[in-house]
Scaffold this active site. Structure first.
Site, PDB file in Angstrom:
ATOM      1  N   PHE A  20       0.930  -1.041   0.071  1.00  6.95           N
ATOM      2  CA  PHE A  20      -0.053   0.057  -0.014  1.00  6.95           C
ATOM      3  C   PHE A  20       0.814   1.242   0.155  1.00  6.95           C
ATOM      4  CE2 PHE A  20      -2.380   3.643   1.766  1.00  6.95           C
ATOM      5  CZ  PHE A  20      -3.372   3.551   1.154  1.00  6.95           C
ATOM      6  N   ASP A  27       9.492   2.469   1.615  1.00  3.64           N
ATOM      7  CA  ASP A  27       8.077   3.515   2.050  1.00  3.64           C
ATOM      8  C   ASP A  27       8.041   3.040   3.724  1.00  3.64           C
ATOM      9  OD1 ASP A  27       5.614   4.411   2.737  1.00  3.64           O
ATOM     10  OD2 ASP A  27       4.657   3.592   0.946  1.00  3.64           O
ATOM     11  N   LYS A  34       2.586  10.037   8.093  1.00  2.16           N
ATOM     12  CA  LYS A  34       2.038   9.314   9.518  1.00  2.16           C
ATOM     13  C   LYS A  34       2.419   9.880  10.856  1.00  2.16           C
ATOM     14  CE  LYS A  34      -0.870   5.626   7.923  1.00  2.16           C
ATOM     15  NZ  LYS A  34      -0.457   5.162   6.391  1.00  2.16           N
TER      16      LYS A  34
HETATM   17  C1  LIG Z   1      -0.790   5.443   5.104  1.00  5.45           C
HETATM   18  C2  LIG Z   1       0.459   4.859   3.931  1.00  5.45           C
HETATM   19  C3  LIG Z   1       0.528   5.798   2.704  1.00  5.45           C
HETATM   20  C4  LIG Z   1      -0.328   6.844   2.108  1.00  5.45           C
HETATM   21  O1  LIG Z   1      -0.246   7.979   3.209  1.00  5.45           O
HETATM   22  P1  LIG Z   1      -1.441   9.108   3.129  1.00  5.45           P
HETATM   23  O2  LIG Z   1      -0.999  10.067   4.005  1.00  5.45           O
HETATM   24  O3  LIG Z   1      -2.624   8.599   3.592  1.00  5.45           O
HETATM   25  O4  LIG Z   1      -1.531   9.670   1.594  1.00  5.45           O
HETATM   26  C5  LIG Z   1       1.629   5.260   2.052  1.00  5.45           C
HETATM   27  N1  LIG Z   1       2.274   4.358   2.214  1.00  5.45           N
HETATM   28  C6  LIG Z   1       2.383   3.702   3.444  1.00  5.45           C
HETATM   29  C7  LIG Z   1       3.037   2.517   3.933  1.00  5.45           C
HETATM   30  C8  LIG Z   1       0.937   3.973   4.390  1.00  5.45           C
HETATM   31  O5  LIG Z   1       0.900   3.268   5.277  1.00  5.45           O
END
Ligand SMILES: *Cc1c(COP(=O)(O)O)cnc(C)c1O
Length: 396
Positions: free
Chosen positions: A139, A224, A253
């Site tokens: 994700f 990520d 986050k």
């Molecule tokens: C939440 C998340 C995103 C996206 O972040 P947003 O601030 O919601 O756009 C991308 N990568 C990972 C691993 C995430 O958990």
């Protein structure tokens, strides 16, 4: 009409319905606890999806944000501001990267990382070098670029065609990555611990193997760390468990603990690939968001949050193992630190609703996994309180 139903009515009338929300309107927070508008109390093992690391109502954090609100909130990126100077210093030191670019969200950080990688591919191997290898069950966010590298068909199919040249390998399967590499590949993007896809840590062999494959083929490794970074694994960034450095790191986050801020950062090899005019954002790196992020880094140090995650995370692991041992429908327990999951042999939405009714907030990760992402201040007592609720409502 209750206060809650009044709020729900307005929201459902006015806000585009892209979420099936729980029928709860949250109002206040204190430490590990949230309160809804009816005054009901919830123990929070979700932190707003891994955002509120410091616990609610942290006075020093709130004071730092308030002071910056009174001083200056926004300047545009045509000027310098001191909070961005100080926050970036912290970020670079903590991540081992060389330079950082601030964004407003995680998805936007992923977009920037992809742009950097595509430009690098073009510069080093020519116009055909634009392919990106991403992972199944990953994700990376909801914007077009981020959703293009998200390994979940359900999130992609309504919006295709997406970014060309994205190929999906299997997470923790190095051979499947190797099989997709060609002279058209500019980057491999992966979470160090998959979050939404079911709370799955990468193996050491996989992370180190991807690093080596990228080095051998002059491909950029993008980690990520939006969910698994910022202390959640007990390390500031989860790749630090394995002593490697990616070429690009994304964060968001917990980076601002609720004030919207994200970042992508680049190591020494690629930190000057993007030049003036290549990329931009109106809000990104503004003094308010950076003052919040600076306070977050300061409080991580001051309150020894990493040590707490290591110690209490191990305790959480042990206690969740006990739950697994007495619950026949739990098929797996995965994770590390304050990012753990219990996998059931059936969907968990019913259990999560029962836990909410009992005053415990947890989220799912995919249909069958209950995900535990407590604020990084959680104590052993908080874990015990959480486990007592699980014992009553999550054994089936
Ligand atoms: C939440 C998340 C995103 C996206 O972040 P947003 O601030 O919601 O756009 C991308 N990568 C990972 C691993 C995430 O958990």
């Amino acid at each position: 009409m209750t206060k809650t139903s009044n709020i729900i009515d307005k929201v459902e009338n006015n806000i585009i319905h892209t979420y099936n929300r729980y029928q709860i309107a949250l109002d206040e927070g204190e430490g590990m606890y949230l309160y809804d508008v009816e005054g009901k109390k919830y123990l929070d093992f979700g932190s707003g999806i891994g955002v509120f690391a410091l616990g609610y109502g942290n006075k020093e954090y709130n004071d730092a944000v308030k002071a910056q609100v009174d001083k200056l909130i926004h300047t545009s990126n045509y000027f310098y501001n001191e909070p961005s100077a100080l926050a970036s210093e912290k970020f670079i030191k903590a991540s081992g990267m060389t330079k950082v670019f601030y964004t407003n969200s995680g998805a936007e950080a992923v977009e920037g990382a992809l742009k950097l990688a595509k430009k690098y591919g073009k510069m080093t191997k020519g116009d055909n070098c634009y392919e990106i290898i991403a992972m199944n069950k990953s994700f990376h966010g909801r914007t077009i670029g981020a959703v293009s590298v998200t390994g979940n068909e359900h999130y992609r199919e309504s919006f295709e065609p997406l970014l060309p040249g994205v190929k999906f390998a299997d997470y923790n399967n190095l051979e499947s990555v190797k099989a997709l590499i060609s002279d058209r590949t500019c980057a491999v993007i992966m979470e160090t611990i998959q979050g939404e896809g079911g709370v799955t840590p990468a193996t050491e062999e996989f992370v180190k193997g991807v690093r080596t494959l990228c080095d051998e083929n002059n491909i950029l490794m993008i980690a990520d760390e939006i969910q698994c970074g910022m202390g959640r694994s007990g390390y500031m960034f989860a790749y630090q468990r394995f002593g490697i450095l990616p070429d690009i790191v994304t964060s968001a986050k917990a980076l601002g603990c609720g004030v919207p801020i994200g970042a992508f950062a680049a190591g020494s090899k690629v930190c000057d690939v993007l030049c003036a005019g290549d990329h931009g954002t109106t809000y990104g790196g503004n003094p308010l968001a950076c003052a919040a992020s600076l306070a977050v880094f300061n409080l991580f140090e001051k309150n020894n949050l990493l040590e707490n995650v290591v110690e209490v995370g191990a305790y959480l692991y042990k206690r969740l193992d006990e739950i697994k041992a007495i619950c026949p429908s739990i098929t797996d327990h995965r994770g590390i630190g304050f990012m753990q999951g219990l996998e059931y042999d059936h969907p968990v939405s019913g259990i999560i609703q029962k836990l909410l009714d009992a005053g415990l907030i947890v989220f799912s990760a995919g249909p069958n996994v209950i995900r535990f992402l407590p604020p990084l201040i959680a104590t052993m007592k908080d874990v015990d309180d959480m486990i007592n609720i699980l014992k009553e409502w999550a054994i089936e």
